[in-house]
Design an enzyme around this catalytic site. Sequence first.
Site, PDB file in Angstrom:
ATOM      1  N   SER A 239       0.833  -1.203   0.000  1.00 55.76           N
ATOM      2  CA  SER A 239       0.000   0.000   0.000  1.00 55.76           C
ATOM      3  C   SER A 239       0.866   1.251   0.000  1.00 55.76           C
ATOM      4  O   SER A 239       1.996   1.244   0.511  1.00 55.76           O
ATOM      5  CB  SER A 239      -0.896   0.030   1.235  1.00 55.76           C
ATOM      6  OG  SER A 239      -0.132   0.341   2.401  1.00 55.76           O
ATOM      7  N   ASP A 240       0.346   2.332  -0.582  1.00 51.90           N
ATOM      8  CA  ASP A 240       0.926   3.624  -0.261  1.00 51.90           C
ATOM      9  C   ASP A 240       0.719   3.839   1.236  1.00 51.90           C
ATOM     10  O   ASP A 240      -0.133   3.208   1.861  1.00 51.90           O
ATOM     11  CB  ASP A 240       0.254   4.726  -1.084  1.00 51.90           C
ATOM     12  CG  ASP A 240       1.155   5.934  -1.287  1.00 51.90           C
ATOM     13  OD1 ASP A 240       2.085   6.127  -0.467  1.00 51.90           O
ATOM     14  OD2 ASP A 240       0.948   6.700  -2.236  1.00 51.90           O
ATOM     15  N   TRP A 241       1.517   4.731   1.813  1.00 49.77           N
ATOM     16  CA  TRP A 241       1.543   4.836   3.275  1.00 49.77           C
ATOM     17  C   TRP A 241       0.189   5.321   3.802  1.00 49.77           C
ATOM     18  O   TRP A 241      -0.318   6.361   3.390  1.00 49.77           O
ATOM     19  CB  TRP A 241       2.673   5.769   3.687  1.00 49.77           C
ATOM     20  CG  TRP A 241       3.953   5.043   4.012  1.00 49.77           C
ATOM     21  CD1 TRP A 241       4.742   5.240   5.107  1.00 49.77           C
ATOM     22  CD2 TRP A 241       4.605   3.997   3.266  1.00 49.77           C
ATOM     23  NE1 TRP A 241       5.824   4.383   5.089  1.00 49.77           N
ATOM     24  CE2 TRP A 241       5.767   3.602   3.977  1.00 49.77           C
ATOM     25  CE3 TRP A 241       4.316   3.331   2.079  1.00 49.77           C
ATOM     26  CZ2 TRP A 241       6.628   2.598   3.539  1.00 49.77           C
ATOM     27  CZ3 TRP A 241       5.169   2.333   1.634  1.00 49.77           C
ATOM     28  CH2 TRP A 241       6.310   1.979   2.360  1.00 49.77           C
TER      29      TRP A 241
END
Length: 397
Positions: A239-241
């Site tokens: 995932s993106d953060w």
Amino acid sequence: MCPQPTTVRPADDAGEQRERRVDAALAALILPDKVGLLSGAGMWAIAPNPAIGLGRLVMSDGPVGVRGEHWTPDDPSVQLPSPTALAATWDPALVRTAGRLLAQEARRKGAHVLLAPTVNMQRSPRGGRHFECFSEDPHLTAEIGTAYVHGVQDGGVGATVKHFVANDAETDRYTVDNRIDERTLREVYLAPFEAIVKRARPWGVMAAYNSVNGATMTEHADLTAVLRDEWGFDGILVSDWFAARDTVRAARAGLDVAMPGPATVYGAPLVAAVRDGHVPEAAVDAMARRVLRLAARVGLLDGADPVVAPAELPTAFDGRALAREVAARSFTLLRNEHAALPIDPAAVRRVALIGLAADEARTSGGGSATVFAEHTVSPLEGLRAALPGGVELVHAI
């Protein structure tokens, strides 16, 4: 998504021995340990597991340099020109060399995975991170992105192609639902990802914040199926953060790693979801296997040879020289009226340089693409050094 023919790919470059070691490590883990591989123990790293010989897996932001875990001027980074400038060289061989330099930097900073390249499309003037992207053209982006990934992984560091997919404008970037017909999605937005996955075989892809046609990218089972089943991607989907929002939907869609940690939608909530029957343990096994495969590829799983042996790692790149070459090769002169360039010092007595950025050079954008460079030469400083003392250089904002 309409069904597409499955892509036939060559055997995994990791080799059968590495896969056997991954399977053995996975078999030694109980459910909480497997889930422990699926999110960060902190901002940038997945925790080690000494019982199975697994080291600590560190990720680092890119794409113009390598931050490392501790982003500080005390440990500056080699800073390349923006990815748009990389693409403007039209030179995949040069870009592959730049990728090898970035791998060297990642190893110096203790990182095993580089969160780059960014291959979104520069198709809206509101795209606040366009400096991280290569081009508005899917073909050019695919060619340069393929070379970039090859270069980074030549150096034994995993590349993570981002942001999958259609994360192309800044307005409501975290929450927007982009409605895109299938032909446009495939021919424009997915096209660079497809080419890079098939040709460069990246070890990671990052799922974006946004939704596409009703589902967030961390929960988009249809597009994850395109990535894995149709294109043959065998790396981790991270995932993106803070982009992962729902434990069950993300796990069932095949999101391998929810970053950062330790507070995450995985961890204890995922263990509970498996025990309650909401997520099959086989899905967790598949996710953990991909994380272990990445660890094996970068040399963090005992008993598994890394993809690039230590003796074969490319080294000794001159970061300053390469950054200068990329910058020089990226310039495009649209018009040279009255043959104004190059400046002939013998023919001029006075040169005017106009604009704030001439003195206060903006050499990178914000967000994850900012690094602390060892030294920055502004246009004003550079011209003063290049012009002979008899030529007056006048600067005005």
